[in-house]
Write a protein that holds these residues in place. Structure first.
Motif, PDB file in Angstrom:
ATOM      1  N   LEU A  10      81.189  -7.647  97.558  1.00  0.00           N
ATOM      2  CA  LEU A  10      80.815  -6.577  96.640  1.00  0.00           C
ATOM      3  C   LEU A  10      80.382  -5.344  97.417  1.00  0.00           C
ATOM      4  O   LEU A  10      79.680  -5.453  98.424  1.00  0.00           O
ATOM      5  CB  LEU A  10      79.674  -7.022  95.730  1.00  0.00           C
ATOM      6  CG  LEU A  10      79.928  -8.263  94.880  1.00  0.00           C
ATOM      7  CD1 LEU A  10      78.701  -8.597  94.047  1.00  0.00           C
ATOM      8  CD2 LEU A  10      81.136  -8.075  94.001  1.00  0.00           C
ATOM      9  N   VAL A  11      80.810  -4.173  96.930  1.00  0.00           N
ATOM     10  CA  VAL A  11      80.423  -2.905  97.530  1.00  0.00           C
ATOM     11  C   VAL A  11      79.860  -2.027  96.427  1.00  0.00           C
ATOM     12  O   VAL A  11      80.523  -1.812  95.402  1.00  0.00           O
ATOM     13  CB  VAL A  11      81.634  -2.197  98.190  1.00  0.00           C
ATOM     14  CG1 VAL A  11      81.237  -0.828  98.721  1.00  0.00           C
ATOM     15  CG2 VAL A  11      82.228  -3.062  99.286  1.00  0.00           C
ATOM     16  N   SER A  12      78.633  -1.547  96.607  1.00  0.00           N
ATOM     17  CA  SER A  12      78.038  -0.632  95.637  1.00  0.00           C
ATOM     18  C   SER A  12      78.726   0.723  95.765  1.00  0.00           C
ATOM     19  O   SER A  12      78.735   1.333  96.827  1.00  0.00           O
ATOM     20  CB  SER A  12      76.536  -0.485  95.875  1.00  0.00           C
ATOM     21  OG  SER A  12      75.985   0.415  94.939  1.00  0.00           O
ATOM     22  N   VAL A  13      79.309   1.181  94.652  1.00  0.00           N
ATOM     23  CA  VAL A  13      80.034   2.452  94.639  1.00  0.00           C
ATOM     24  C   VAL A  13      79.144   3.547  94.064  1.00  0.00           C
ATOM     25  O   VAL A  13      79.027   4.629  94.624  1.00  0.00           O
ATOM     26  CB  VAL A  13      81.339   2.307  93.834  1.00  0.00           C
ATOM     27  CG1 VAL A  13      82.087   3.622  93.752  1.00  0.00           C
ATOM     28  CG2 VAL A  13      82.219   1.211  94.433  1.00  0.00           C
ATOM     29  N   ILE A  14      78.530   3.272  92.931  1.00  0.00           N
ATOM     30  CA  ILE A  14      77.495   4.132  92.347  1.00  0.00           C
ATOM     31  C   ILE A  14      76.334   3.203  92.040  1.00  0.00           C
ATOM     32  O   ILE A  14      76.461   2.317  91.203  1.00  0.00           O
ATOM     33  CB  ILE A  14      77.975   4.847  91.061  1.00  0.00           C
ATOM     34  CG1 ILE A  14      79.190   5.726  91.331  1.00  0.00           C
ATOM     35  CG2 ILE A  14      76.835   5.683  90.468  1.00  0.00           C
ATOM     36  CD1 ILE A  14      79.808   6.350  90.082  1.00  0.00           C
ATOM     37  N   GLY A  15      75.231   3.359  92.757  1.00  0.00           N
ATOM     38  CA  GLY A  15      74.073   2.507  92.522  1.00  0.00           C
ATOM     39  C   GLY A  15      73.562   2.698  91.100  1.00  0.00           C
ATOM     40  O   GLY A  15      73.735   3.769  90.511  1.00  0.00           O
ATOM     41  N   ALA A  16      72.986   1.667  90.518  1.00  0.00           N
ATOM     42  CA  ALA A  16      72.468   1.753  89.146  1.00  0.00           C
ATOM     43  C   ALA A  16      71.463   2.892  89.069  1.00  0.00           C
ATOM     44  O   ALA A  16      70.372   2.808  89.628  1.00  0.00           O
ATOM     45  CB  ALA A  16      71.830   0.431  88.745  1.00  0.00           C
ATOM     46  N   VAL A  17      71.860   3.973  88.391  1.00  0.00           N
ATOM     47  CA  VAL A  17      71.063   5.193  88.390  1.00  0.00           C
ATOM     48  C   VAL A  17      71.348   5.980  87.117  1.00  0.00           C
ATOM     49  O   VAL A  17      72.406   5.817  86.507  1.00  0.00           O
ATOM     50  CB  VAL A  17      71.393   6.035  89.652  1.00  0.00           C
ATOM     51  CG1 VAL A  17      72.811   6.526  89.632  1.00  0.00           C
ATOM     52  CG2 VAL A  17      70.430   7.171  89.858  1.00  0.00           C
TER      53      VAL A  17
END
Length: 146
Positions: A10-17
């Motif tokens: 898994l790669v975070s593309v847009i962090g939960a924000v």
């Protein structure tokens, strides 16, 4: 027992924000993987979206992580069309409930970037998260990410 865990990263593309303006996209490096799925989670809209006050999610690709171009519909699974600039999803009407969408990348480039492109006025932000699931890696089992 089926084992997906050992075959994906898994790669975070847009962090939960909560965003009210464009994100700064970082590169997703696909080297060493044969497949990629982009998972886009969007919360309840901070505003009522319309054709002026909207968010467009644009996916671009690159061979060298320098020059990016928009993906084409032939590069993406899960959509019937791709808009100008690589638009894979547009929020142009009320987002009254949280949603999750997924888009498969089948193009041949090494790098991807996902931009949440905000247009108009967004006085209140919208919760957004995006993750890339990289699969069919050359070096299985993949490292744990707990």
């Amino acid at each position: 027992m089926k084992d997906l865990h050992s075959h994906i990263t898994l790669v975070s593309v847009i962090g939960a924000v909560v965003l009210a303006a464009d994100n700064t996209p970082s590169a997703i490096d696909l080297q060493g993987y044969e497949s990629c799925e982009i998972v886009l989670a969007i919360g309840i809209g901070g505003i009522t979206f319309d054709t002026t006050n909207k968010i467009e999610f644009k996916l671009t690709e690159s061979d060298d992580n320098v020059t990016y171009s928009a993906v084409d519909v032939s590069d993406i699974l899960g959509v019937s069309s791709v808009g100008t600039g690589g638009i894979i999803k547009s929020l142009t009407s009320a987002q009254a409930a949280a949603t999750v969408s997924r888009f498969g990348y089948k193009g041949g480039k090494r790098y991807l970037k996902l931009l949440a492109d905000f247009s108009g006025t967004h006085g209140t932000g919208t919760p957004i998260a995006a993750t890339a699931i990289l699969g069919d890696g050359f070096g299985n089992p993949q490292a744990d990410q707990a």
